[in-house]
Design a protein around this motif. Structure first.
Motif, PDB file in Angstrom:
ATOM      1  N   TYR A 127      43.331  36.619  34.536  1.00 38.09           N
ATOM      2  CA  TYR A 127      42.589  37.865  34.747  1.00 38.09           C
ATOM      3  C   TYR A 127      41.168  37.703  35.279  1.00 38.09           C
ATOM      4  O   TYR A 127      40.652  38.618  35.908  1.00 38.09           O
ATOM      5  CB  TYR A 127      42.523  38.666  33.441  1.00 38.09           C
ATOM      6  CG  TYR A 127      43.863  39.179  33.030  1.00 38.09           C
ATOM      7  CD1 TYR A 127      44.380  40.329  33.607  1.00 38.09           C
ATOM      8  CD2 TYR A 127      44.622  38.513  32.094  1.00 38.09           C
ATOM      9  CE1 TYR A 127      45.624  40.810  33.243  1.00 38.09           C
ATOM     10  CE2 TYR A 127      45.876  38.987  31.720  1.00 38.09           C
ATOM     11  CZ  TYR A 127      46.363  40.130  32.301  1.00 38.09           C
ATOM     12  OH  TYR A 127      47.598  40.595  31.945  1.00 38.09           O
ATOM     13  N   ARG A 128      40.510  36.603  34.998  1.00 37.98           N
ATOM     14  CA  ARG A 128      39.092  36.497  35.330  1.00 37.98           C
ATOM     15  C   ARG A 128      38.796  35.235  36.143  1.00 37.98           C
ATOM     16  O   ARG A 128      39.474  34.231  36.042  1.00 37.98           O
ATOM     17  CB  ARG A 128      38.237  36.468  34.058  1.00 37.98           C
ATOM     18  CG  ARG A 128      38.417  37.669  33.165  1.00 37.98           C
ATOM     19  CD  ARG A 128      37.746  38.919  33.725  1.00 37.98           C
ATOM     20  NE  ARG A 128      38.204  40.117  33.077  1.00 37.98           N
ATOM     21  CZ  ARG A 128      37.789  40.566  31.910  1.00 37.98           C
ATOM     22  NH1 ARG A 128      36.867  39.925  31.250  1.00 37.98           N
ATOM     23  NH2 ARG A 128      38.292  41.671  31.406  1.00 37.98           N
TER      24      ARG A 128
ATOM     25  N   THR B   7      47.398  39.665  39.271  1.00 33.56           N
ATOM     26  CA  THR B   7      46.941  40.411  38.099  1.00 33.56           C
ATOM     27  C   THR B   7      45.441  40.312  37.869  1.00 33.56           C
ATOM     28  O   THR B   7      44.945  40.804  36.865  1.00 33.56           O
ATOM     29  CB  THR B   7      47.673  39.945  36.819  1.00 33.56           C
ATOM     30  OG1 THR B   7      47.373  38.566  36.599  1.00 33.56           O
ATOM     31  CG2 THR B   7      49.169  40.166  36.929  1.00 33.56           C
TER      32      THR B   7
ATOM     33  N   GLU C 104      41.541  40.725  37.491  1.00 35.40           N
ATOM     34  CA  GLU C 104      40.607  41.831  37.264  1.00 35.40           C
ATOM     35  C   GLU C 104      39.217  41.439  37.759  1.00 35.40           C
ATOM     36  O   GLU C 104      38.243  42.132  37.489  1.00 35.40           O
ATOM     37  CB  GLU C 104      40.517  42.159  35.766  1.00 35.40           C
ATOM     38  CG  GLU C 104      41.781  42.666  35.160  1.00 35.40           C
ATOM     39  CD  GLU C 104      41.694  42.814  33.644  1.00 35.40           C
ATOM     40  OE1 GLU C 104      42.537  43.549  33.102  1.00 35.40           O
ATOM     41  OE2 GLU C 104      40.815  42.201  33.001  1.00 35.40           O
TER      42      GLU C 104
ATOM     43  N   LEU D  21      36.840  43.860  39.085  1.00 36.00           N
ATOM     44  CA  LEU D  21      36.395  44.918  38.180  1.00 36.00           C
ATOM     45  C   LEU D  21      35.496  44.408  37.057  1.00 36.00           C
ATOM     46  O   LEU D  21      34.636  45.135  36.573  1.00 36.00           O
ATOM     47  CB  LEU D  21      37.594  45.632  37.545  1.00 36.00           C
ATOM     48  CG  LEU D  21      38.562  46.336  38.482  1.00 36.00           C
ATOM     49  CD1 LEU D  21      39.781  46.828  37.717  1.00 36.00           C
ATOM     50  CD2 LEU D  21      37.867  47.483  39.193  1.00 36.00           C
TER      51      LEU D  21
ATOM     52  N   ARG E 270      37.704  37.445  29.083  1.00 37.20           N
ATOM     53  CA  ARG E 270      38.773  38.425  28.814  1.00 37.20           C
ATOM     54  C   ARG E 270      39.138  38.373  27.341  1.00 37.20           C
ATOM     55  O   ARG E 270      39.565  39.338  26.751  1.00 37.20           O
ATOM     56  CB  ARG E 270      39.983  38.106  29.694  1.00 37.20           C
ATOM     57  CG  ARG E 270      41.219  38.987  29.500  1.00 37.20           C
ATOM     58  CD  ARG E 270      40.963  40.388  29.940  1.00 37.20           C
ATOM     59  NE  ARG E 270      41.993  41.257  30.434  1.00 37.20           N
ATOM     60  CZ  ARG E 270      43.177  41.533  29.953  1.00 37.20           C
ATOM     61  NH1 ARG E 270      43.658  40.910  28.932  1.00 37.20           N
ATOM     62  NH2 ARG E 270      43.939  42.440  30.516  1.00 37.20           N
TER      63      ARG E 270
ATOM     64  N   ARG F 262      43.556  49.869  37.840  1.00 36.47           N
ATOM     65  CA  ARG F 262      44.536  48.866  38.218  1.00 36.47           C
ATOM     66  C   ARG F 262      45.843  49.534  38.663  1.00 36.47           C
ATOM     67  O   ARG F 262      46.897  49.386  38.071  1.00 36.47           O
ATOM     68  CB  ARG F 262      44.821  47.922  37.040  1.00 36.47           C
ATOM     69  CG  ARG F 262      43.641  47.064  36.606  1.00 36.47           C
ATOM     70  CD  ARG F 262      43.218  46.039  37.661  1.00 36.47           C
ATOM     71  NE  ARG F 262      44.309  45.422  38.361  1.00 36.47           N
ATOM     72  CZ  ARG F 262      45.028  44.386  37.913  1.00 36.47           C
ATOM     73  NH1 ARG F 262      44.738  43.839  36.761  1.00 36.47           N
ATOM     74  NH2 ARG F 262      46.009  43.896  38.637  1.00 36.47           N
TER      75      ARG F 262
END
Length: 188
Positions: free
Chosen positions: A36-37, A46, A48, A51, A56, A140
């Motif tokens: 995610y990061r 997936t 993020e 954003l 996470r 998302r």
């Protein structure tokens, strides 16, 4: 998962599922962060990273999930390597589905669908609940669409993003919020 996908990623075996243990916590934190990061997350879909920055998750929250008597963290291994996970938390009449992560270089190859199917099986067959619940960052759209294709429905129920709590990351925009999604689990 197709043999081609496993072979192209250097794996030859079939995925196996098991409950996580405390010894898995460092690998779980690394997996969730990678999915995610940061730059590593950009290898998968997936991410993020556009954003949110920062963490996470952390070892404390993953340990809490692993040791939760009302839940289970399922890990997926291929050839003995941890490559995916999810957390299920038992609630009255439902199960909360979260911490869903697949190694970025394996995303899009079917492992995520297998993880979701196993989570549904555990919730329905072992816990006897008829619904999965989850929260997804509203922005998302691609991820929400993926869940909708797998039977989840948008509820229109929103909750605020925890701005100011760095345990959840550092937002890069001021309008983040979560939408609740649900999926019915009919008895088989």
């Amino acid at each position: 998962m197709s043999e081609t996908t496993a072979g192209s990623a250097g794996f030859t075996g079939e995925p196996t599922f098991r409950p996580a243990t405390r010894a898995d916590v460092p690998a779980l934190v690394a997996l969730v962060e990678s999915a995610y990061r940061g730059d590593s997350s950009r290898a998968g879909w997936t991410t993020e990273a556009h954003l949110l920055e920062g963490q996470r998750t952390n070892p404390e929250s993953v340990t809490e999930a692993v040791e939760d008597p009302e839940g289970v963290v399922l890990v997926v291994e291929l050839d003995g390597e941890l490559v995916a996970c999810c957390h299920l938390e038992r609630r009255p009449g439902s199960a909360y589905f979260g911490m869903f992560s697949v190694r970025p270089t394996l995303q899009g190859g079917g492992i995520g669908r297998l993880v979701l199917a196993e989570a549904e099986r555990v919730a329905r067959d072992e816990w006897g609940v008829g619904q999965l619940e989850m929260k997804v960052v509203e922005q998302r759209a691609d991820l929400i669409a993926w869940y909708e294709r797998r039977g989840f429905r948008r509820t229109g129920v929103y909750s605020p993003f925890p701005y100011g709590d760095e345990r959840f990351g550092l937002p890069l925009r001021p309008d983040l919020r979560f939408e609740q999604l649900t999926k019915s689990l009919p008895a088989v």
